[in-house]
Structure formats: C-alpha cells, structure tokens
Design an enzyme around this catalytic site. Structure first.
Site, PDB file in Angstrom:
ATOM      1  N   TYR A  94      37.319  -6.710 -46.952  1.00  0.00           N
ATOM      2  CA  TYR A  94      37.161  -6.089 -45.429  1.00  0.00           C
ATOM      3  C   TYR A  94      37.965  -4.749 -45.705  1.00  0.00           C
ATOM      4  O   TYR A  94      37.573  -3.868 -45.246  1.00  0.00           O
ATOM      5  CB  TYR A  94      37.522  -6.982 -44.409  1.00  0.00           C
ATOM      6  N   LEU A 115      32.312   3.355 -33.679  1.00  0.00           N
ATOM      7  CA  LEU A 115      33.188   2.060 -33.523  1.00  0.00           C
ATOM      8  C   LEU A 115      32.140   0.930 -34.025  1.00  0.00           C
ATOM      9  O   LEU A 115      32.876  -0.338 -34.450  1.00  0.00           O
ATOM     10  CB  LEU A 115      32.973   1.732 -32.110  1.00  0.00           C
ATOM     11  N   GLY A 135      51.743 -24.106  21.065  1.00  0.00           N
ATOM     12  CA  GLY A 135      52.842 -24.732  21.690  1.00  0.00           C
ATOM     13  C   GLY A 135      53.634 -25.281  20.595  1.00  0.00           C
ATOM     14  O   GLY A 135      54.650 -25.779  20.959  1.00  0.00           O
TER      15      GLY A 135
END
Length: 369
Positions: A103, A53, A282
């Site tokens: 790239y 990787l 209550g």
C-alpha cells in the site's frame, strides 16, 4: 469554475462534495468507481481544479494497490496533459508512503508521478500524506479503526484491541476539509514539502476504545463527555453518526408522584446537571436551602411564582415567572426557596444546578419559605 472530485462517494469525497456544494464555490464534477470511464476525459477537459481522492486501501489482491493508487493517477494526468489543462491538483496520499509495504509503495509511486508531472508542466500540485482519518460517513472495517469501534459499540458488538498501548495519530474530517478549501485560494499549510493538516491528535488504542465505550454508557449515566477537549468532542460527534437509525431515541428515568415529575436530563462533572421539573396546578415544590449549591430555574411552559427567604429573616421575596416570557431566576445559596404553580395547567421548569447530586453530601436543608 468547475471542480473535479475523484472518489466522490468515498468517505473523504462525500464530505468534501457536501462542503463545496454548501459553500456554492463551484460546479462539482463527481467521478467514482461506477462513473462511466469516458466521463473522466470529459471532466479532464472542463475542470479548473482537481481533488484526486480516489484510491484503493483494502483490495482483494495486492496488485490492485498499484492499479488503483498509481494507475488511475497516471490516467488522470495523461488526460489533463492531452487536453492542455493546467488545473491545479490536490492528491490524498498516506503516511504509509514512508513504509515498505504494498500500500505504501503504491501511494509513494502516485506521489512521485505527481511531482514529476508538476516539474514537467509547471502545474501546481498539493500532496497530503494523511494519518488515520475519522468522522461521519466513514465505513467500519474499511476506512478507520474509529469507524469500526463506533459502529460496533453503538450496536453492543465486541471490538478487538490487540495492543492497548499502540499510539494512533488521528485527523478529523472537518479539519481536513478546512485545509482543502484553503487550497482553492493557494494557501495550504506545508511541512517538509507536503501539505499538512495542522490539527491532529494522538491517542493510545486502549484509550480510544474506552472513550467510545463511555459515549455508549452516557445514555444511562447521563454524563456528557468533556466537550472542551477537541478530540473527545469530535469523536463523540462521530460516534453519534454511527447510531442505528432505529436507536436515536432513549428513555430517561422520570420520578413521578402526585405533584408532577422530576427528570434528570444531562450530568457533567465540570458544569453540574440539568433536569426537567413538571409541577401540577396548585403544587409547591422546594422549601429548602443550600450552603454552597446554586441553581438556575427557567419556566418554559405555564406560570408560577418563585419565593425566597433568608433562614434568619421573615421577609419573603417573590418572582412571578411564565413560559410566555422566558426569564432565568438565579437561586443563590443561603436562601430557602420554593416554586409554586399558580396557573391552570402543568408548569414545566428547566433546572440547572452547579454540581451533580451527591446523596452523601446533599447540601439540602429543608425549611418552609
């Protein structure tokens, strides 16, 4: 088996290592930029599978593309061959390998080198041309536009959307990991000679930005994104992973009076809203009925009674409820209803209603039970 992961502390590598360790499928040999170089040869002797990787995508000098994406691959293959290691190899390339840029050329060179190595040695190789990846542990201003948008928006910082109509292909890290694990069994998905991740998403850049901005706004609007949409669900998870560590917490608006409080928690356009109701001893709340709106009450603390009556009938129906036994009470339309705290401490009730409150159409008709 021992598995070598190069680029082990990068975005994909970190997620993969964590997944492999959680599955306890093998011993993981982690190699990254700060690992002593001699370790690569040691690992090349021992490994039974390689996830390659490591690579370069944002160098200071363009020549580093070829050094990082081709040179390291060549070095790794030489070491495997030198040690007679025929371990299968998975490599991450890029869709940019089809393009004529530095790239892309470096990624294409790495692919070609690996395919040549496979033909020469018979070693199984798996080449993934990845689109734009996103998910937890990615780096803003480096890995992906999603990371940059999530990081900045989570901090109230500006983002740049140069072309709102630009179409992106996105792939979520967990979908990638699922395929990577399948490769260990030799059953990857293929397309045109390359391994692929079957689940990807296409979204325009402007839509992506607005989705992520919506995630930030949801803390005040209380709206939950549409989790039935896969992309939205995965983007939201990614956005949360970018929250500043001092900002996981956010306030809700509590409507407080002498009877207790009522606080909306989440709202959804499709599934209604959830609120938290706190009633003091209550106290009775409610005494209204709905034409169509319906609710579910769940007392999680304290004890009380929920009463029902049809508007045209004197008969009162009662259900005793308690946090010691969690039971859901459906509130059907057409019944006036209330909830009374009969205990000695505050009663906490989770309330779901099928539609978000609309003050213009409240569908709430007051009538004593």
């Amino acid at each position: 088996m021992k598995i070598l992961v190069t680029g082990a502390r990068g975005f994909i590598g970190k997620n993969l290592v964590a997944e492999l360790k959680s599955r306890k499928v093998a011993d993981i040999l982690e190699f990254d930029v700060d690992t002593p170089p001699e370790k690569l040869e040691e690992y090349a002797k021992e490994c039974g599978f390689v996830y390659h990787l490591a690579g370069v995508n944002r160098p200071k000098d363009e020549k580093e593309f070829m050094e990082g994406n081709f040179g390291l691959t060549a070095q790794l293959l030489d070491l495997l061959e030198k040690n007679g290691n025929k371990a299968p190899i998975l490599i991450t390339s890029s869709v940019q390998a089809e393009k004529d840029n530095p790239y892309g050329k470096s990624k294409k060179a790495g692919e070609d080198l690996l395919f040549d190595y496979s033909r020469k040695t018979g070693v199984m190789v798996y080449v993934y041309r990845l689109p734009n990846m996103f998910g937890k542990w990615s780096r803003p201003n480096y890995n992906t536009v999603v990371a940059t948008f999530c990081h900045n928006i989570a901090r109230g910082q500006d983002i740049v959307v140069n072309d709102p109509e630009a179409l992106l292909t996105l792939c979520y890290i967990d979908d990638l990991l699922e395929e990577f694990v399948k490769v260990l069994s030799g059953v990857p998905a293929y397309e045109n000679g390359f391994c692929v991740v079957p689940v990807t998403y296409q979204v325009k850049l402007g839509q992506l930005a607005e989705l992520i901005r919506g995630f930030a706004r949801s803390r005040t609007s209380l709206d939950v994104p549409d989790m039935s949409d896969g992309l939205t669900r995965k983007l939201y998870a990614t956005y949360l992973s970018f929250l500043p560590e001092n900002n996981f917490l956010y306030d809700l608006k509590m409507n407080v009076d002498a009877r207790g409080s009522f606080t909306e928690f989440i709202r959804t356009a499709e599934r209604g809203q959830v609120s938290v109701n706190i009633s003091r001893p209550g106290i009775t709340k409610g005494n209204h009925w709905h034409h169509t709106k319906n609710e579910k009450f769940l007392v999680v603390s304290g004890e009380g009674v929920i009463r029902f009556r049809r508007p045209d009938d004197a008969q009162v129906i009662e259900y005793k409820v308690s946090g010691s036994r969690l039971q859901v009470v459906d509130i059907p339309p057409g019944y006036t209803h209330n909830i009374s705290n009969t205990g000695t401490c505050d009663m906490v009730t989770i309330m779901w209603v099928n539609e978000c409150f609309n003050p213009e159409k409240p569908d709430t008709n007051f009538l004593e039970v």
